[in-house]
Design a protein around this motif. Structure first.
Motif, short mmCIF file in Angstrom:
data_model
loop_
_atom_site.label_atom_id
_atom_site.label_comp_id
_atom_site.label_asym_id
_atom_site.label_seq_id
_atom_site.Cartn_x
_atom_site.Cartn_y
_atom_site.Cartn_z
N VAL A 659 -12.26 -1.44 -9.16
CA VAL A 659 -13.37 -1.74 -8.28
C VAL A 659 -13.35 -1.03 -7.00
N PHE A 660 -12.23 -0.88 -6.42
CA PHE A 660 -11.97 -0.28 -5.12
C PHE A 660 -11.96 1.09 -4.86
N GLN A 661 -11.77 1.70 -6.04
CA GLN A 661 -11.58 3.17 -5.96
C GLN A 661 -12.76 3.98 -5.34
N SER A 662 -14.08 3.22 -5.66
CA SER A 662 -15.05 3.84 -5.09
C SER A 662 -15.25 3.48 -3.46
N HIS A 663 -14.44 2.68 -3.05
CA HIS A 663 -14.20 2.27 -1.48
C HIS A 663 -13.10 3.04 -0.70
N GLY A 664 -12.54 4.20 -1.45
CA GLY A 664 -11.81 5.12 -0.84
C GLY A 664 -10.34 4.66 -1.14
N LEU A 665 -10.08 3.72 -2.19
CA LEU A 665 -8.92 3.49 -2.34
C LEU A 665 -8.22 4.54 -3.34
N LYS A 666 -7.02 5.20 -2.85
CA LYS A 666 -6.20 6.26 -3.85
C LYS A 666 -5.41 5.50 -4.98
N PRO A 667 -5.32 6.04 -6.10
CA PRO A 667 -4.49 5.22 -7.09
C PRO A 667 -3.11 5.40 -6.79
N GLU A 668 -2.53 6.44 -6.18
CA GLU A 668 -1.19 6.67 -6.02
C GLU A 668 -0.63 5.64 -5.10
N VAL A 669 -1.26 5.01 -4.09
CA VAL A 669 -0.77 4.04 -3.09
C VAL A 669 -0.34 2.92 -3.47
N ILE A 670 -0.85 2.28 -4.82
CA ILE A 670 -0.32 1.06 -5.09
C ILE A 670 1.21 1.07 -5.41
N CYS A 671 1.95 -0.02 -4.73
CA CYS A 671 3.38 0.33 -4.96
C CYS A 671 3.58 -1.07 -5.31
N PRO A 672 3.90 -1.38 -6.53
CA PRO A 672 4.75 -2.53 -6.81
C PRO A 672 6.29 -2.61 -6.54
N CYS A 673 6.94 -3.75 -6.18
CA CYS A 673 8.28 -3.73 -5.78
C CYS A 673 8.93 -5.15 -6.48
N ALA A 674 10.24 -5.05 -6.50
CA ALA A 674 10.85 -6.32 -7.11
C ALA A 674 11.86 -6.67 -6.14
N THR A 675 11.79 -8.03 -5.82
CA THR A 675 12.87 -8.51 -4.73
C THR A 675 13.40 -9.71 -5.38
N SER A 676 14.52 -10.33 -4.57
CA SER A 676 15.08 -11.42 -5.10
C SER A 676 15.71 -11.93 -3.77
N PRO A 677 15.75 -13.34 -3.58
CA PRO A 677 16.35 -14.06 -2.47
C PRO A 677 17.69 -13.50 -2.18
N GLU A 678 18.63 -13.35 -3.16
CA GLU A 678 20.03 -12.92 -3.07
C GLU A 678 20.10 -11.58 -2.73
N ALA A 679 19.48 -10.54 -3.30
CA ALA A 679 19.65 -9.15 -2.97
C ALA A 679 18.71 -8.70 -2.08
N LEU A 680 17.58 -9.39 -1.52
CA LEU A 680 16.52 -8.92 -0.80
C LEU A 680 15.78 -8.00 -1.63
N THR A 681 15.22 -6.97 -1.03
CA THR A 681 14.45 -5.81 -1.95
C THR A 681 15.43 -5.17 -2.78
N VAL A 682 15.09 -5.29 -4.15
CA VAL A 682 15.64 -4.45 -5.06
C VAL A 682 15.30 -2.96 -5.38
N ALA A 683 14.10 -2.93 -5.79
CA ALA A 683 13.42 -1.78 -5.77
C ALA A 683 11.97 -1.72 -5.31
N ILE A 684 11.28 -0.69 -4.96
CA ILE A 684 10.04 -0.27 -4.57
C ILE A 684 9.44 1.01 -5.19
N ARG A 685 8.17 0.91 -5.40
CA ARG A 685 7.89 2.29 -5.76
C ARG A 685 7.25 3.05 -4.44
N ARG A 686 7.40 4.30 -4.38
CA ARG A 686 7.31 5.01 -3.25
C ARG A 686 5.89 5.62 -3.57
#
Length: 1579
Positions: A659-686
């Protein structure tokens, strides 16, 4: 969403906002539908007066997230009574109708395809029957079949089968007769092919009620169209599985109170009423599928071998890769100007960049409310730190010391206050524990928050003034004590209450060390809330790692939609942002609800570089974006998706990008990440480079995943899971994948396991819980050989995943959502996604679905609970449930145990509005869920039941069994009462021969001795009878019979009297006249329809020539009301004996021999058989003599009788015993107790009675009714210490719990614990046991229930699992011999063996009195010989199972006492799975299942177990009982309940002895006369 004919975007903005607000109110349930329409119409007309014909209701279109662009048709016909607006309303933010975490187009299509597969086979699933009054029901017209034309032709197999509609109506006026109002077999259609234009749904022709075209049997014959036996569906191989259940036309219920509208034959050829048995027939058809491989030859009866252990399937995929090597993150770079501690960063920006904005908060409409600069943040935090340390207590005794824990209670809508409080605590070196604002005393999970505060030792809470005002208070204005919380002191932190620090005060900012900086709460799967402690160094390192991974720069702008109290919202939006002097714009949850686009607008206005969101925010923004033309998202360099680790996030990300690619959103900026209360941030896509290819997705097979193996899905695209990566692990971290259970062994490369992390930037412990900490924060992975791979400890993250190519991390689920069923793992989220893809729009309220597992019978069982839309019809809901079953079976290959729908907004919520799973599960298990629809499927998912027992043919003859027993040292199980003795006195010999002569003899020798005293409800003696009075009354009756009756000697005469002395006089009048009396309980005047037919039946069966009765009863017999139930013209002669002339008969009859009949004893057995037994004069006198000896009765004694005097031992004690022994009987009719409960007990106390006889119903009345009044009775001087024996007269297993409760309850009134005992009699012998004065106390043994089912007795210790207590049934009467016999071989059994009780006694009845010529069948009940042993003795078969055990106690003669234990009636036992069950055992378990089950009864019908439970609570609890009853019977008896029937109290019929009439109940159930609250058919 555009209104019909109105472009909403053309409306003024404030109108649009008000409309959005209205929609929100409606979806939250704050406004009624009517109010909503009124306000909406008002708003619209105010701004569009020029459009007269606009229909203001919303079209029935749901942009379901599964088909985000394409409305799916809703083939629903509005009934005339529901306004079209109500019907078509969908919330404005239509996306809210489904939980957007789980959207996936691919998955929705997969589900539709799976359901389509099911359409090809038809199978009828009976729909539960619900009482109309019990729940709000949709009007009957809405049950018309959905429009068959709405699915377009290219759906192929989805084309609707024409609905089959059979109307079995006698009268067309009653719509309730539509038994089979058909419900569509399919209401799904793939979104690709059918769109409905924005118009009204097509009008529907109402089906005309046709005449009864066919019997239901014919209808059912056509319901299963194709293959009648689907393939085996329970093996867990990956072959194409056949369908498990499918909806064909659903049978609808009929309402109560109608005549039999149609008869049909069931499988057994038994004609029964249509509705219930039809459903059961359907259920049987549904269950007629092969369940498991054929049985092996022998049944091993080992107590351990309860569970059928499923054999591992050879085709199960196994991991084949090499052992994984730990993955290292990039090194954490060293930057020269990084602060030594986080507080130092704040101090630096506060001093050097005071004007720089730190935080902007929004108001509820999404407009900026205030901005806090770094200078303000610093000065306010400083003030707070100073106040906390110096102003809360005295100089010598401060309230807070550095290191103390403090709760932070701030709403999400006020981030500024929270930031100040958090940094103030850091500066004061106290430890902040942010928690949610408690809304009510009973908040979901508030007790667990209390546990957290307790384990962290928190006693002080910081909050804002506004928040404090909103907290619930006691009447005197104090904040209430929340459930489970420690005592709290509340401190308000608004600026005006803070003190400016003195000039010389400076906060202490040490370099970050390992002391705890803050505590973040975390809820475990079980619901406990623990605090994860994060040290100062971890906090700082984590900020550094995030800065490096996300490449944060000074002065950037970040939009944060997440909760700033914990997790990503705290780490990025509060901590890392301050470290990098970032300007955070906080968008609270409440704003998102009212205006879902607000975060996108903020990004656009502030040209934000980073946005921090969850999938739901992407989804909501996408749904609402039509109103926005000019948003530009090109400034974003990172769109961080916080729940990107949820596998179902993929489609939200894709759809948003779409929907928002036409509004200037670039595909490569979407960065899912994985977190856990114990280990805090586990991994994040750059973020990727511009134009670089996007990372690949993994398409995994769900089957493989359930075995923890990674397999790329190739065959069945329906059961695939698409997973996106969550990037690389954090800088400076080390990661492994280990097996989730057992020792933390490293996984193979193609295996799914738990991610464990070693990093300086993780949590350090669960605060205050060292035990749990060790297992989570100090894990050392081991290799295949079990050797540790190194020294360094790892922390468990609770995430399940694997490492893909290029060291990318993939997460497929969470440990907390793991359901382990039969050795396979399923993820709760995956099941939610499948359930949501089954068109929930018509049924599920706002997509609120909870999935969890409960442990029942040695395995986890999956339960799905969803909130039902207020306007969903019964049919829609039931259909949705059935389809969810099919979809989950097809896609996940796992059976559901229970599916429940609860009313909208009733599931416990988490603080941010999600469903509180633990509380929901707790409510389910405790019976507090109050569902409005439920479907249990134990038959399909319980596959580990033990094998049914194969009865082995008895090759071994009884003789060899006997010899075997003797060789084994077992004695034959037999017991004998005392000798009857020889009668010396000549006078007595005359008296003994016939009871009629005994009365004449007493009238002459002791005429004024009072034999009987009859009491009324007030305890007043309303009638007494001396020996001569009784004799004279009997003579008057004799004279009348001889004059008016025209009777011959030996004719039968029915005595129809209320309990009293008239009955006794009439009995002896009959004996004097030489006719045979038959005592019958009179009909109940208020309930003639139920009670009169039994009277009529006994009169007909006994061929009575005459009826003796009272005037009132005679009027009833001839009344118009009686004529409605029976034919009153054919009564025999009726004589009323109230006012008879004083005449003496010409002579008194004397029988020629003692073998002549004295009377007939008619009784309805618990199995519903009416049997009359013949009692001879000889039997009568020996029975009376036996009782006299056992109870030591003689003329100076008094006994009290509170029993019904119509049959069995009750009749003997009431009418015969006193005449024989001469003792005085005080008669208390049990009916009088209903108006005066203490009557019986106060009589015992007043007359100082030593011996009393009662029934179980009397004992139960006293126990339940007087339980709370013992103190009052004691005060009134009630004393039971005189009672030596209180005997319960019964023909059943002693009810130990009742007798014990009675003894315990009235112990305070002096009742001896040894007084209460039971008697035992049967049809063939009215009195076998009776606890007298001489024998030892009755003993109690504990028997293993499992062995009883195998017809064996295994004695166990008290408290052993699966054991039941049995009490001896009293001492065996004088002259009685009892032996235990194998009912099949008729050979005697050994001591402590279970068998039929046979009895030999001079007072056995001489046979059944029947008129059908079946004497030959019954003869063996009275004169049977053993096949071996002593073949010449004649025995009578009681029809009861029991055993004899020689005890250590001594009887009167000094020998060891043989105790008889009665287990239950042979006719009543249920033969299920080759085992023998006693109904009472199952009922005991059922009654324990829930506090609202007052009474229960079980019976079988065509091999299905039916449980009827009486509900004593409110009707909304009715459906709570269904799963609990099913669970308890499965757990304790290894049986699957087929039907659960919930009825009102008092529905289960009980006879005068207090025994349940289970067969009557069964007949009423099948004839649909119970008017049940709810009937659930378990699949």
């Amino acid at each position: 969403m555009a209104d019909r004919g109105v472009d909403l975007s053309a409306l003024p903005k404030e109108v649009r906002d008000q409309l959005a607000e209205l929609d929100l109110e409606l979806s939250e349930g704050d406004i009624t539908q009517k109010g909503y329409e009124k306000k909406r119409a008002k708003l619209m007309t105010s701004c569009i007066p020029h459009l007269p014909n606009v229909d203001l209701s919303l079209p029935d279109v749901q942009l379901s997230p599964g088909h985000s662009a394409d409305p799916s048709p809703s083939p629903e016909a509005p009934g005339p009574s529901t306004s079209s607006a109500a019907r078509h309303h969908r919330a404005h933010r239509s996306g809210g109708a489904r939980d957007d975490r789980y959207r996936s187009d691919i998955h929705t299509e997969a589900v539709q395809a799976a359901l389509a597969k099911h359409k090809e086979e038809k199978m009828a699933l009976p729909m539960p029957t619900k009482r109309r009054s019990a729940f709000v029901q949709s009007p009957i017209e809405t049950c018309t079949p959905p429009d068959t034309s709405s699915a377009s032709e290219d759906d192929g197999s989805l084309r609707r089968k024409a609905a089959l509609s059979a109307v079995l109506a006698q009268s067309l006026q009653s719509p309730d007769y539509w038994i089979n109002r058909s419900v569509q077999s399919s209401s799904t259609s793939s979104s690709a092919s059918s769109t409905l234009s924005h118009g009204e749904p097509k009008p529907q022709p109402q089906p005309q009620p046709q005449p009864a075209i066919s019997l239901l049997a014919d209808v059912l014959a056509h319901t299963r169209i194709e293959n009648s036996i689907p393939p085996d569906v329970t093996s867990s191989t990956s072959q194409d599985r056949g369908s498990r259940v499918d909806l064909a036309p659903v049978v609808r219920g009929m309402s109560r109170g109608q005549s039999r509208s149609s008869m049909m034959d069931t499988a057994d050829g038994v004609p029964v009423n249509s509705r219930v048995s039809t459903k059961i027939q359907q259920l049987l058809n549904t269950l007629k599928r092969p369940k498991r491989p054929p049985l092996s030859e022998f049944f091993l009866d080992d107590s351990e071998e309860i569970v059928e252990v499923p054999q591992p399937d050879p085709n199960t995929p196994k991991p084949e890769g090499r052992q994984i090597i730990p993955v290292k993150g990039e090194p954490l770079g060293v930057v020269s100007n990084w602060p030594p501690a986080l507080q130092a960063a704040l101090a630096r920006w506060g001093a050097t960049q005071a004007k720089s904005p730190a935080l902007t908060a929004l108001d509820i409409t999404g407009k900026p409310l205030y901005t806090v600069t770094y200078g303000k943040l610093w000065s306010r935090s400083l003030k707070l730190a100073y106040t906390l340390l110096n102003k809360l207590g005295t100089k010598t005794e401060p309230v807070l010391q550095p290191g103390d824990r403090v709760a932070l209670v701030y709403p999400n809508s006020d981030p500024g206050m929270f930031w100040v409080a958090f940094y103030g605590c850091l500066l004061a070196e106290v430890i902040p524990v942010p928690i949610e604002v408690p809304l009510s005393r009973q908040d979901a999970g508030s007790q667990q928050i209390g546990f957290l505060l307790g384990s962290c030792g928190v006693s002080l809470a910081l909050t804002s003034e506004v928040c404090l005002k909103g907290l619930p208070k006691t009447p005197n204005g104090e904040i209430i004590q929340f459930k489970g919380w420690p005592r709290m002191k509340w401190v308000v932190t608004d600026t005006k209450y803070l003190t400016k620090p003195s000039k010389d005060w400076q906060p202490h900012i040490p370099t970050a060390n390992t002391d705890t900086a803050y505590i973040e709460y975390k809820a475990s799967k079980e619901g406990t809330v623990m605090g994860v402690a994060v040290s100062k160094i971890s906090m700082l390192t984590h900020c550094q790692a995030l800065t490096q991974a996300c490449n944060y720069c000074e002065g950037e702008t970040l939009v944060n939609v997440l909760d700033c109290k914990k997790d990503m919202g705290l780490w990025h939006g509060v901590l890392t942002s301050v470290m990098n002097r970032i300007h955070t714009i906080s968008v609270p949850y409440a704003v998102m609800k009212a205006c879902p686009m607000s975060w996108v607008q903020r990004v656009h206005i502030h040209k934000a570089r980073v946005a921090l969101v969850k999938c739901r925010d992407l989804h909501w923004a996408m749904m609402a974006h039509k109103d926005q033309r000019d948003t530009n998202l090109s400034s974003i360099r990172m769109l961080i998706v916080a729940d990107g680790a949820n596998p179902w996030s993929v489609s939200s990300c894709d759809a948003f990008l779409n929907v928002f690619q036409s509004h200037g959103l670039k595909p490569e900026v979407i960065c899912p990440c994985a977190t856990s209360p114990e280990a805090l941030t586990v991994a994040i896509r750059r973020p990727g480079a511009r134009g670089a290819p996007l990372p690949a997705r993994a398409i995994l097979s769900m089957g493989g995943l359930s075995h923890s193996v990674i397999r790329v899905n190739t065959e069945d695209k329906n059961s695939a899971l698409t997973v996106q990566d969550v990037g690389h692990i954090m800088p400076g971290a080390l990661m492994c994948i280990v097996k989730p259970d057992g020792p933390s062994q490293l996984c193979k490369t193609d295996e799914i396991g738990e991610i464990v992390i070693n990093s300086r930037a993780g949590g350090t412990m669960y605060y205050g819980l060292p035990g749990v900490t060790k297992n989570t924060f100090e894990v050392i992975p081991v290799n295949q050989a079990g050797a540790p791979i190194g020294e360094i400890p790892f922390s468990r993250t609770g995430l399940l995943g694997f490492v893909g190519p290029g060291s990318l991390v993939f997460v497929v689920g969470k440990i907390d959502g793991l359901l382990m069923v039969s050795g396979r793992r399923h993820n709760a989220d995956d099941l939610v996604a499948t359930a949501l893809a089954v068109e929930p729009v018509k049924t599920v309220y706002r997509g609120r679905i909870a999935v969890f597992s409960v442990t029942v019978f040695y395995d986890e069982r999956i339960v799905i609970v969803a909130e039902q839309r207020p306007d969903a019809s019964e049919e829609d809901s039931f259909q949705w449930m059935s389809r969810v079953l099919q979809a989950i079976d097809s896609i996940h290959q796992v059976g559901l145990y229970c599916l429940a729908l609860v009313p909208a907004n009733t599931l416990p919520k988490t603080p941010l509005g999600g469903i509180h799973i633990c509380e929901t599960k707790q409510n389910f298990l405790e019976g507090n869920l109050h569902p409005c629809n439920i479907l249990m499927c134990p038959h399909t998912c319980v596959t580990n039941l033990p094998k049914p027992r194969q009865k082995q043919p008895v090759d071994v003859g009884p003789a060899s069994m006997l010899v075997g027993n003797l060789v084994a040292g077992k004695r034959i199980a037999q017991a004998t009462g005392r000798e009857l003795g020889v009668v010396e006195d000549q006078d007595l010999i005359r008296k003994h021969q016939f009871l009629s002569e005994a009365l004449q003899w007493r009238a002459q020798t002791d005429p004024d001795h009072v034999l009987y005293v009859l009491l009324n409800a007030k305890g007043v003696a309303v009638c007494t009878a001396t020996c001569s009075q009784l004799h004279k009354r009997a003579e008057k009756i004799t004279a009348t019979i001889m004059e008016r009756g025209g009777l011959n000697t030996g004719d039968n005469v029915v005595l129809l009297y209320p309990p009293g002395i008239d009955l006794i006089a009439a009995f002896y009048g009959c004996l004097y006249a030489g006719v045979i009396p038959v005592t019958v309980r009179p009909p109940h005047p208020q309930n003639l329809a139920a009670t009169l037919p039994t009277v009529r039946m006994i009169i007909d069966v006994s061929k009575a020539a005459c009826i003796l009765t009272t005037q009132p009863l005679m009027r009833i017999l001839r009344s118009r009301e009686a004529a409605a139930s029976v034919n009153i013209k054919t009564w025999p002669t009726i004589i009323d004996t109230d006012d008879l002339p004083r005449k003496r008969p010409p002579h008194i009859y004397k029988p020629p021999t003692a073998e002549m009949l004295a009377y007939l004893d008619f009784s309805v057995s618990t199995t519903g058989m009416l049997t009359g037994v013949k009692m001879s004069h000889a039997a009568v006198s020996t029975l009376c003599r036996s009782i006299k000896l056992q109870c030591e009765l003689y003329s100076s004694r008094q006994i009290a009788i509170c029993l019904d005097p119509y049959c069995g031992l009750g009749f003997v004690l009431w009418c015969l015993s006193s005449i024989y022994s001469g003792h005085q009987s005080i008669l208390i009719p049990p009916l009088e107790l209903e108006s005066s409960l203490p009557l019986w007990l106060s009589t015992l106390s007043q007359y100082k009675i030593r011996d009393t006889f009662c029934s179980y119903s009397v004992m139960e009345l006293c126990t339940k009714g007087l339980g709370t009044q013992t103190e009052m009775l004691k005060a009134r001087g009630l004393n039971l210490s005189c009672v030596r024996s209180c005997v319960v007269i019964a023909e059943e297993r002693p009810r130990l719990t009742l007798t014990q409760a009675f003894s315990k309850l009235f112990k305070d009134l002096g009742l001896s614990s040894r007084a209460v005992s039971t008697a035992f009699g049967s049809r063939v012998n009215l009195a076998i046991c009776l606890q007298g004065t001489a024998g030892p106390d009755p003993s109690t043994v504990y028997v293993d229930m499992k062995s009883l089912r195998h017809d064996r007795v295994r004695l166990v210790e008290r408290g052993a699992p699966q054991s039941i207590p049995l009490m001896e049934s009293g001492t065996i009467l004088p002259g009685v011999r009892v032996i235990i016999v194998n009912p099949e071989t008729r050979g005697p059994l050994g001591d402590s063996h279970l068998g039929e009780i046979w009895v030999n006694s001079p007072h056995s009845a001489s046979g059944y009195y029947t008129i059908y010529g079946e004497e030959s069948l019954q003869a063996d009940h009275f004169n049977t010989k053993l096949s071996f042993g002593e073949p010449q003795t004649l025995w009578a078969r009681t029809g009861y199972l029991g055993f004899i055990k020689r005890t250590e106690l001594l009887d009167a003669s000094g020998d060891r006492h043989d105790a008889l234990f009665v287990v239950g009636s042979l006719d009543e036992t249920l033969e299920l799975r080759g085992l023998r069950y006693h109904p009472i055992d199952i009922e005991t378990s059922v009654s324990r299942a829930h506090r609202s089950i007052a009474e229960s009864a079980v019976f079988t019908w065509t091999n299905l177990l039916v449980v009827v439970a009486e509900l004593s609570g409110s009707e909304q609890e009715a459906l709570d009982l269904v799963p609990l009853v099913t669970n308890v019977v499965l757990e304790e008896h290894h049986l699957i309940v087929g039907v659960v029937v919930i009825v009102d109290p008092g529905v289960i019929p009980i006879n005068s002895r207090g025994e349940k009439q289970r067969m009557h109940l069964r007949d009423s159930f099948l004839a649909d006369q119970l008017d049940p609250i709810y009937v659930a058919y378990n699949m």
